[in-house]
Design an enzyme around this catalytic site. Structure first.
Site, short mmCIF file in Angstrom:
data_model
loop_
_atom_site.label_atom_id
_atom_site.label_comp_id
_atom_site.label_asym_id
_atom_site.label_seq_id
_atom_site.Cartn_x
_atom_site.Cartn_y
_atom_site.Cartn_z
N GLU A 36 33.15 30.64 43.16
CA GLU A 36 33.13 31.42 44.39
C GLU A 36 31.72 31.85 44.76
O GLU A 36 30.87 32.06 43.90
CB GLU A 36 33.98 32.69 44.23
CG GLU A 36 35.43 32.39 43.91
CD GLU A 36 36.19 33.63 43.47
OE1 GLU A 36 37.39 33.71 43.78
OE2 GLU A 36 35.59 34.50 42.81
N THR B 181 34.58 33.18 30.16
CA THR B 181 35.53 33.04 31.26
C THR B 181 34.81 33.17 32.60
O THR B 181 35.10 32.45 33.55
CB THR B 181 36.63 34.13 31.17
OG1 THR B 181 37.33 33.96 29.95
CG2 THR B 181 37.59 34.04 32.34
N ARG C 51 29.10 46.37 36.96
CA ARG C 51 29.51 46.82 38.30
C ARG C 51 31.02 46.91 38.43
O ARG C 51 31.54 47.78 39.12
CB ARG C 51 28.89 45.95 39.38
CG ARG C 51 29.53 44.60 39.68
CD ARG C 51 30.71 44.71 40.68
NE ARG C 51 30.99 43.45 41.31
CZ ARG C 51 32.15 42.83 41.25
NH1 ARG C 51 33.15 43.30 40.51
NH2 ARG C 51 32.34 41.71 41.91
N ALA D 149 36.12 40.57 27.42
CA ALA D 149 34.71 40.85 27.67
C ALA D 149 34.47 42.09 28.52
O ALA D 149 33.41 42.71 28.45
CB ALA D 149 34.05 39.64 28.32
N ASP E 39 42.81 38.48 40.42
CA ASP E 39 41.65 38.35 41.30
C ASP E 39 41.55 36.99 41.97
O ASP E 39 40.49 36.58 42.40
CB ASP E 39 40.36 38.64 40.54
CG ASP E 39 40.17 37.73 39.32
OD1 ASP E 39 41.02 36.85 39.12
OD2 ASP E 39 39.20 37.93 38.58
#
Length: 355
Positions: free
Chosen positions: A65, A93, A121, A148, A236
């Site tokens: 993306e 990942t 973030r 993670a 997501d």
């Protein structure tokens, strides 16, 4: 944004090694708190930003993306992938890098790794959402999915919300053991659990963060009691969710950017006109957050470009003081901007010129 005319070809670059050193010098918790502040500040000026759902390229194995945005003065983007099966091959990942550029000239001003920065973030944004949505006095969080992202989430909630206990569960006991080991001595009571149900016992907040690219049911309706705040960040992309639909129907739902979340988030299970509230509206006071202590609140967090912009903006303001960066000769800068070909020809070695 001012440029040095003698170094227009140079773009500061923060590598993975630099980022690790920056995090260690500033401190993980200080950096989480700092990025959270930048995220909150940018959400307060949400309406200034260009907004578009991220541009995806899906495959059977995962997704790649691009996530662009601009506040009119600075442009930012992130390249990111999501390939759940990578861990079986010893790969991440998620990997990412990002850039900021000056809108007036189009020249890049910062290039950075964003695999580590994205983890920071995402955790910071989760904590900002919970700050505005969770019941006051929340002290215990369940963490379902101990990969993670898990340690960053736990430390963000500790630093920004004052969480004291984190209850861990993952279908892979080795992941839970890893997370517990990494959080040892960090000021949290860490409880390793053998099921999602056990992890939720006594929890005021639950974070779901699993990786499988499928419709999954990490939480069922009977597991969710009154007053719980759900931080759902694992769903997501299209076809990937973590919550049973009935949980959504009982919850006040809060999202980042509605058009993107309807494609990628938990609410892809609901009708396209199902009412949700964007988080920036709560932060600015335009909309109500939690209505009462008994309400179930759900942050359907898929990650949005403005948050990456905030993280890069924080990094831009802090990397130089650490000294951990390098200058890349990245932008062609001919003496005559119309003579790019001539610049290439003048770079010939004596041997090339003689041939």
């Amino acid at each position: 944004m001012k440029f040095d005319p003698n170094s227009l070809n140079i773009v500061p670059f923060v590598s993975v090694d630099h980022m690790m050193k920056i995090v260690l010098q500033i401190g993980v918790e200080n950096m989480l708190k700092g990025i959270a502040g930048y995220v909150e500040d940018d959400f307060k000026r949400w309406e200034l930003f260009d907004k578009t759902p991220r541009v995806p390229s899906h495959s059977e194995k995962g997704v790649i993306e691009l996530m662009p945005t601009s506040d009119g003065e600075v442009y930012g983007f992130k390249y990111v992938n999501g390939h759940p099966a990578n861990t079986k091959e010893g790969l991440q990942t998620v990997t990412a890098f990002g850039m900021l550029a000056d809108v007036e000239t189009g020249y890049p001003v910062l290039l950075s790794e964003m695999t580590i920065l994205t983890a920071l973030r995402t955790a910071a944004t989760s904590a900002v959402a919970a700050k505005h949505l969770a019941a006051k006095g929340a002290k215990t969080m369940a963490m379902i999915g101990n990969g993670a992202q898990s340690e960053f989430q736990a430390l963000a909630f500790k630093t920004i919300l004052g969480i004291e206990e984190v209850r861990l569960f993952d279908i892979d006991p080795a992941a839970t053991e890893k997370c517990a080991r990494n959080l040892a001595g960090r000021g949290l009571k860490v409880v390793s659990c053998t099921s999602s149900q056990e992890a939720l016992e006594g929890a005021h907040i639950v974070t779901t963060c699993t990786a499988d690219k499928q419709y999954a049911t990490i939480l069922t309706d009977n597991m969710v009691g009154a007053g719980l705040h759900i931080n759902a960040i694992g769903g997501d992309c299209p076809g990937k969710t973590e919550l049973h639909k009935d949980i959504l129907l009982r919850s006040g739902i809060f999202v980042e950017y509605t058009p993107q979340t309807r494609i990628e988030g938990e609410i892809q299970q609901l009708d396209d006109d199902y009412p949700v509230t964007e988080l920036w509206e709560v932060i600015t006071g335009k909309a109500q957050g939690r209505k009462d202590d008994g309400q179930i609140t759900l942050f359907d967090g898929v990650g949005f470009a403005v948050e990456d912009f905030s993280a890069l903006r924080y990094l831009r303001d802090h990397y130089k003081a650490t000294g951990f960066y390098e200058d890349l000769d990245m932008i062609a800068d001919p003496d005559d901007p119309r003579d790019l070909f001539g610049m290439v020809q003048r770079a010939k070695t004596p041997e090339q010129a003689a041939s």
